[in-house]
Structures are given as structure tokens and as C-alpha cells.
Design a protein around this motif. Structure first.
Motif, PDB file in Angstrom:
ATOM      1  N   THR A 140     127.534  14.166 -33.640  1.00 41.62           N
ATOM      2  CA  THR A 140     126.286  13.834 -33.382  1.00 41.62           C
ATOM      3  C   THR A 140     125.775  12.365 -33.488  1.00 41.62           C
ATOM      4  O   THR A 140     124.763  12.106 -32.942  1.00 41.62           O
ATOM      5  N   PHE A 141     126.791  11.492 -33.999  1.00 47.55           N
ATOM      6  CA  PHE A 141     126.493  10.215 -34.001  1.00 47.55           C
ATOM      7  C   PHE A 141     126.939   9.297 -33.270  1.00 47.55           C
ATOM      8  O   PHE A 141     126.460   8.200 -32.809  1.00 47.55           O
ATOM      9  N   SER A 142     127.661   9.701 -32.121  1.00 46.65           N
ATOM     10  CA  SER A 142     127.891   9.137 -30.762  1.00 46.65           C
ATOM     11  C   SER A 142     126.905   9.215 -29.784  1.00 46.65           C
ATOM     12  O   SER A 142     126.041  10.135 -29.837  1.00 46.65           O
ATOM     13  N   SER A 143     126.972   8.376 -28.814  1.00 55.02           N
ATOM     14  CA  SER A 143     126.011   8.433 -27.853  1.00 55.02           C
ATOM     15  C   SER A 143     126.148   9.367 -26.848  1.00 55.02           C
ATOM     16  O   SER A 143     127.297  10.103 -26.755  1.00 55.02           O
ATOM     17  N   ALA A 144     125.097   9.625 -26.177  1.00 59.01           N
ATOM     18  CA  ALA A 144     125.044  10.734 -25.206  1.00 59.01           C
ATOM     19  C   ALA A 144     126.019  10.434 -24.034  1.00 59.01           C
ATOM     20  O   ALA A 144     126.253   9.275 -23.623  1.00 59.01           O
ATOM     21  N   ASN A 145     127.016  11.359 -23.625  1.00 59.83           N
ATOM     22  CA  ASN A 145     127.998  11.343 -22.732  1.00 59.83           C
ATOM     23  C   ASN A 145     127.260  11.011 -21.304  1.00 59.83           C
ATOM     24  O   ASN A 145     126.302  11.849 -20.803  1.00 59.83           O
ATOM     25  N   ALA A 146     128.173  10.249 -20.444  1.00 63.94           N
ATOM     26  CA  ALA A 146     127.482  10.105 -18.849  1.00 63.94           C
ATOM     27  C   ALA A 146     128.401  10.634 -18.138  1.00 63.94           C
ATOM     28  O   ALA A 146     129.710  10.341 -18.401  1.00 63.94           O
ATOM     29  N   GLY A 147     128.167  11.302 -17.056  1.00 70.54           N
ATOM     30  CA  GLY A 147     129.016  11.647 -16.141  1.00 70.54           C
ATOM     31  C   GLY A 147     129.156  10.762 -14.859  1.00 70.54           C
ATOM     32  O   GLY A 147     129.215   9.610 -15.063  1.00 70.54           O
ATOM     33  N   PHE A 148     129.041  11.380 -13.733  1.00 71.60           N
ATOM     34  CA  PHE A 148     128.943  10.648 -12.405  1.00 71.60           C
ATOM     35  C   PHE A 148     128.401  11.376 -11.252  1.00 71.60           C
ATOM     36  O   PHE A 148     128.044  12.618 -11.345  1.00 71.60           O
ATOM     37  N   SER A 149     128.052  10.839 -10.157  1.00 73.27           N
ATOM     38  CA  SER A 149     127.255  11.426  -9.077  1.00 73.27           C
ATOM     39  C   SER A 149     128.052  10.943  -7.744  1.00 73.27           C
ATOM     40  O   SER A 149     128.125   9.641  -7.613  1.00 73.27           O
ATOM     41  N   LEU A 150     128.483  11.956  -7.185  1.00 72.44           N
ATOM     42  CA  LEU A 150     128.944  11.421  -5.687  1.00 72.44           C
ATOM     43  C   LEU A 150     128.103  12.003  -4.577  1.00 72.44           C
ATOM     44  O   LEU A 150     127.897  13.249  -4.533  1.00 72.44           O
ATOM     45  N   LEU A 151     127.483  11.005  -3.999  1.00 71.04           N
ATOM     46  CA  LEU A 151     126.131  11.501  -3.313  1.00 71.04           C
ATOM     47  C   LEU A 151     126.725  10.937  -1.812  1.00 71.04           C
ATOM     48  O   LEU A 151     127.243   9.943  -1.641  1.00 71.04           O
ATOM     49  N   GLY A 152     126.177  11.883  -0.805  1.00 66.48           N
ATOM     50  CA  GLY A 152     126.442  11.313   0.700  1.00 66.48           C
ATOM     51  C   GLY A 152     126.111  12.399   1.619  1.00 66.48           C
ATOM     52  O   GLY A 152     125.714  13.487   1.304  1.00 66.48           O
ATOM     53  N   CYS A 153     126.018  12.013   2.809  1.00 62.57           N
ATOM     54  CA  CYS A 153     125.637  13.089   3.857  1.00 62.57           C
ATOM     55  C   CYS A 153     126.588  13.875   4.023  1.00 62.57           C
ATOM     56  O   CYS A 153     127.866  13.991   3.815  1.00 62.57           O
ATOM     57  N   THR A 182     123.841  15.747  -1.609  1.00 61.26           N
ATOM     58  CA  THR A 182     123.100  14.814  -0.756  1.00 61.26           C
ATOM     59  C   THR A 182     122.102  13.932  -1.547  1.00 61.26           C
ATOM     60  O   THR A 182     121.596  14.214  -2.699  1.00 61.26           O
ATOM     61  N   GLU A 183     121.735  12.825  -1.028  1.00 60.17           N
ATOM     62  CA  GLU A 183     120.917  11.610  -1.937  1.00 60.17           C
ATOM     63  C   GLU A 183     119.637  12.362  -2.315  1.00 60.17           C
ATOM     64  O   GLU A 183     119.028  11.874  -3.323  1.00 60.17           O
ATOM     65  N   ASP A 184     118.965  12.994  -1.101  1.00 58.13           N
ATOM     66  CA  ASP A 184     117.762  13.338  -1.315  1.00 58.13           C
ATOM     67  C   ASP A 184     117.537  14.296  -2.426  1.00 58.13           C
ATOM     68  O   ASP A 184     116.588  14.613  -3.080  1.00 58.13           O
ATOM     69  N   ALA A 185     118.795  15.168  -2.491  1.00 54.01           N
ATOM     70  CA  ALA A 185     118.627  16.245  -3.512  1.00 54.01           C
ATOM     71  C   ALA A 185     118.654  15.776  -4.968  1.00 54.01           C
ATOM     72  O   ALA A 185     118.077  16.059  -5.694  1.00 54.01           O
ATOM     73  N   TYR A 186     119.488  14.772  -5.008  1.00 47.58           N
ATOM     74  CA  TYR A 186     119.622  13.980  -6.399  1.00 47.58           C
ATOM     75  C   TYR A 186     118.144  13.428  -6.811  1.00 47.58           C
ATOM     76  O   TYR A 186     117.764  13.551  -8.050  1.00 47.58           O
TER      77      TYR A 186
END
Length: 538
Positions: free
Chosen positions: A151-164, A298-302
Motif C-alpha cells: 500500500t505504500f508503493s506508488s500506483a502502477n502504470a501500464g501502457f497504451s498501444l494506439l493506432g488506426c 484506436t486513438e479516439d477510443a482512448y
């Protein structure tokens, strides 16, 4: 009583740093792999079994190798001489072509960093006297521990792969994940056997909401653990409120030490009927469990999904999957590699005008480039008069099969235009698949017809040989003898009856054992005496 488990002690694989401890294991065909541990590169990760059981990340050299899948069986000199009917379906080989794209290195690095951070921010708790009831491979078993968030660690981040659509997102994801076992089984002398689900790929369903998304996570867990009848999907679906479903997902993430959840085709979610707090609850799941979340779409969905910065930033690095489409120098390299596979009568060199025509009609999108090149070959082979393959031919072919797409190419960032373009491409790809299927079946039908004529001509000879052999060898069925005759015919159809009989008998007596009878015969069967063998062979 549950206790916190600190750094683990286990035996390491004695292999050089950077080597794959799972070398030789095909993760696509193995349901689970037993954990093998290698020293973590970061000293603070030493003793973290969930990190040290992971295979090493791909090197830059391996990325260039693994993401490139040429057509190894292609040979222009051979295939250009094939009949048109055969060439028409050979064009379908282009569907299996894969080429390295500029975003692949960033994708590999983002995945690995998010995965390690996920396991770095958690610790194991266990109780060898109180076991959780879990289902693995359709069998219920006890499990002593689970992986919970620090609980003392920072929030984990993932990634986003966006494109047409068609820029290579989903195919790249498949190649990325082929480096990793989906489920690793750990073995502990005190706490027994327990699984680590490294990743889940959740395919979003068209017009679905977050209730359906959570159920899909349950379904992905079922598939990862080799459960043929739904267990965890039904468990999530049985919860009434969205909050209860999210809570059950949290429990499963901890129980099975899930490292990353990848939401593929995120644009299929119905954003209009989905409330903002639904997305917040997804990010709350990340905060409470430290599981990494990645989205592909897609980028618009994000932008619709994450309207607030505080929500969007939880997904970390944003990878642009179609950025390479604006790189004309790279497109030249890409187009030349795709265009090198051709089924014309004579090899065609790619000119600068043709290169410009290919770019105008595809905007550098890899899937569309491959589709257009397939149509160039199909239309060429199907034409009564062979066309001249040049820039005009490319433009005409594009207008025929991708009508109206050029007008949409300059505004790919417009979600409405992208949707129209996607519809055109999907219709063209569907037509392309139907054509390939039609040509494949037509070519095979020709072979069936040719073989039927040959079989009819050879049938009397086959019957005579079967009768000759069964007169003295009734241990062999007519079907068995016919199979051996067909094997002989594969290499020599111009053979007389006496020679064929001799060859088949020799094969049966030297390589095959007589088949057991289905029922005992009243009359004793004839055995093959030396005199009989001599009679047949002479």
C-alpha cells in the motif's frame, strides 16, 4: 494465520546472464511451465520469485529477428511457372508475412517495465494451515498464499498501444507475448504449488459495458488456467453490482498473481452508456492490487475512455502504432519487401512512381499495403490479357477494390473518417478472403478430377493385385493392400501386374505385421509358407 513472505531462497539456473531459462519450450503449446529462476539484473529484485521466474526481455537484435517472418517457401522462378489456378491461391501466402515496425522496440520495453513494476510493488502472504480453494486445469485444489499490494508503493502504470486499424497492433502483441509463458507454476516446500498468471489478454466485445468487461476477465482466467467449463467467468457474472464484480476481480488478481491485464480492441466498448466512474473503478483495481493495465485500440477510443488526466496517466507510456505511416523513407523499405513477393509472369521492379501510388492508396498502413499487393497479383493472373504493372495499374486496382479510400487518407486522426476507412478495408479484406478460398477450392477440384481419372484407369490393375495377394495372404485386408498399392503408385504408375504384386508383397512381409482379426474365423487362415512366397516372387 497469514504471514508476510519476504525474499525467497531457491536454486538458480546455471546459465549465462541474458540467456532464456525456458529455451526450447514452445509457450503456445504448453499450458503451464514450471518456474526456473535466474538472477535479476536489479539487485533489489533478487529473491522476488515473480520477477526472477520471468524469461529475459528480447534484445534489439532479437526484436529485429522475431518480428520479421518472411515467406520461407517462396521461390519466384518456381512459382511463376505454376498454372494460373495454383498461382491464384499461392498469393494467399502474403497473409503470413510479418515485418518489424518502428514501434516494436518501445512496445517490448514498455511491457517489460510495467510487468516488473507490477511484481515489484507487491508481496506474498501465506498460511500453510488455511488453504484457498482454487480450480486449475479442471481440478479443485488448495492454495496457501496470494500476492497482495504494497500500500505504500506508488500506483502502477501500464501502457497504451494506439493506432488506426491495420497498423499492426494485434499481430505485434501476439509476437510480443510469444516470448513469455502465460502461466508459471511455482513450487515451495512449505506452501506447495501455486500459479503465476503473467498476463491476460481480454478481447473487448462490440457494444459491451464494464459488466461484460469484468466477465471477459473471468473468461480469460479460465482459458489461462486450462479450465474447459466456465468457473471464474460465472463467479464474476454471479455478482450483482459493478462494485461487487470489481471486488471479485481484485481477489482473483491477488490469488493468481496476475501481472498484467491487456484490454484489446478497447474501441468496441459502448462509451455512451458507460459512466466515467466505471473507468475510475478500473484504475482503483490497479491502485489496490498494483496489477498493470494496458489498452490496445484506436486513438479516439482512448480519448473517450479517459477524459480526465488523473485516469489516463495511470496507463503510463502511450505508444503510437501508426506513427511510422508518415515516414516515407521507411515506407520505401516496407513496400520493397512486400512487393518482392510477386506472382507475375516476369519479375517487376518497383519504380518511384509505383512507390508513390502505393503510398497514396495505403498511407503506409501495413495491412492495407499487403492487401493491395495481393489484389495486384490476383487481378493480374485472372485477367484474360496480362496488364502492364505500373503506377496506373496500382491506382486502377485500388479504385476497384478500395473505392473512395483516398479521400479519407489525409485525415486519419478524424474518428469518423477512420471508421469509414475501416469499413472499406474490411469489405475489401472479406472479398479478398473469399477470392482466395474460391481459387484454393478450384485448384484442389482440378486435382481431384485428375486423380479420379487416374484412379479409374488403374482400378482394374489394383483389383487384380489385391486378389492375387489375398489368395495366399488372407491376414491382410483389401483396404490395407490398397494403401500399399497407392504408395507404390506415388512414385511409379507405369508398372505391370506381376511387378506390382511382387513389390507390395515385399513391403507387407518386411515392414508390416498382420492386422489382428476382429472376430475368430471358423476356418484356419492360410499362412504364408516359403513355397507360397517363392510362387509370388517368381
Amino acid at each position: 494465520m497469514m504471514e508476510k513472505i519476504g525474499k525467497a531462497k531457491y536454486e538458480y539456473e546455471d546459465i549465462p546472464v541474458g540467456n532464456n531459462q525456458y529455451e526450447g519450450i514452445d509457450f503456445q503449446n504448453e499450458l503451464f511451465v514450471d518456474a526456473k529462476y535466474v538472477h535479476a539484473l536489479i539487485p533489489s529484485d533478487r529473491g522476488n520469485r515473480y520477477i526472477e521466474a520471468l524469461p529475459p526481455p528480447r534484445t534489439e537484435k532479437e526484436i529485429l529477428r522475431d518480428y520479421k517472418k518472411p515467406i520461407l517457401t517462396y521461390d519466384f522462378d518456381r512459382e511463376s511457372k505454376l498454372p494460373d489456378s495454383t498461382r491464384l491461391y499461392m498469393v494467399g501466402q502474403l497473409r503470413s508475412l510479418r515485418l518489424p515496425l518502428p514501434f516494436h522496440k518501445e512496445l517490448e520495453q514498455s511491457f517489460r517495465m510495467a510487468l516488473e513494476e507490477s511484481y515489484r510493488n507487491r508481496y506474498m502472504i501465506a498460511d500453510d494451515k488455511s488453504k484457498l480453494k482454487v480450480t486449475v486445469a479442471d481440478m479443485q485444489q488448495g492454495q496457501c498464499g496470494k500476492l497482495v499490494a504494497d500500500t505504500f508503493s506508488s500506483a502502477n502504470a501500464g501502457f497504451s498501444l494506439l493506432g488506426c486499424s491495420g497498423c499492426g497492433k494485434s499481430s505485434s502483441l501476439r509476437i510480443l507475448l510469444s516470448q513469455y509463458p502465460q502461466v508459471i507454476m511455482h513450487h515451495d516446500d512449505k506452501y506447495g504449488r501455486y500459479p503465476q498468471i503473467v498476463y491476460l489478454v481480454v478481447n473487448c466485445v462490440a457494444n459491451s459495458n464494464f459488466a461484460a468487461l469484468y466477465a471477459s476477465i473471468g473468461n480469460a482466467i479460465d482459458r489461462a488456467l486450462g479450465i474447459t467449463t466456465s468457473v471464474y467467468q460465472k463467479l464474476i457474472e454471479s455478482r450483482r453490482s459493478l462494485g461487487d464484480k470489481a471486488e471479485k476481480v481484485r481477489e482473483l488478481v491477488e490469488t493468481f498473481a496476475i501481472g498484467m491485464i491487456i484490454l484489446d480492441e478497447i474501441q468496441l466498448i459502448d462509451f455512451q452508456s458507460t459512466k466515467e466512474n466505471s473507468f475510475e473503478s478500473l484504475m482503483t483495481l490497479t491502485n489496490r492490487t498494483k496489477v498493470a493495465i494496458a489498452v490496445v485500440g484506436t486513438e479516439d477510443a482512448y480519448s473517450k475512455m479517459f477524459t480526465h488526466l488523473r485516469t489516463a496517466r495511470r496507463l503510463g507510456n502511450i505508444i503510437s502504432g501508426n506513427l511510422y505511416c508518415d515516414n516515407r523513407a521507411y515506407f520505401g523499405v516496407l513496400a520493397r519487401q512486400v512487393f518482392s513477393y510477386q506472382w507475375f509472369d516476369e519479375p517487376v521492379a518497383l519504380t518511384s512512381d509505383m512507390l508513390d501510388a502505393l503510398y497514396r492508396n495505403t498511407h503506409g498502413i501495413i495491412d492495407q499495403l499487403i492487401g493491395l499487393c495481393m489484389y495486384l497479383n490476383l487481378d493480374y493472373i485472372s485477367a484474360k490479357k496480362r496488364p502492364n504493372v505500373d503506377a496506373d495499374y496500382i491506382n486502377k486496382t485500388a479504385r476497384r477494390h478500395y473505392r473512395g479510400i483516398q479521400k479519407l487518407m489525409d485525415q486519419l486522426d478524424d474518428s469518423l473518417n477512420e471508421k469509414k476507412r475501416q469499413q472499406i478495408v474490411e469489405e475489401a479484406n472479406k472479398k479478398l478472403d473469399n477470392l482466395l478460398q474460391e481459387h484454393k477450392q478450384a485448384a484442389f477440384a482440378e486435382k481431384i478430377t485428375a486423380d479420379e481419372a487416374a484412379d479409374k484407369e488403374l482400378l482394374p490393375l489394383k483389383k487384380n493385385v489385391i486378389r492375387n495377394i489375398q489368395m495366399v495372404m488372407d491376414d491382410y485386408s483389401a483396404e490395407k493392400i490398397a494403401i500399399v498399392i497407392d504408395k507404390v503408385f506415388e512414385t511409379n504408375k507405369d508398372i505391370d501386374e506381376k511387378t506390382l504384386t511382387r513389390v507390395v508383397v515385399k513391403y507387407l512381409t518386411e515392414t508390416d505385421k498382420p492386422e489382428p482379426k476382429k472376430a475368430p474365423r471358423k476356418k484356419k487362415g492360410k499362412s504364408l509358407t516359403p513355397d507360397m512366397v517363392k510362387f509370388i516372387l517368381d
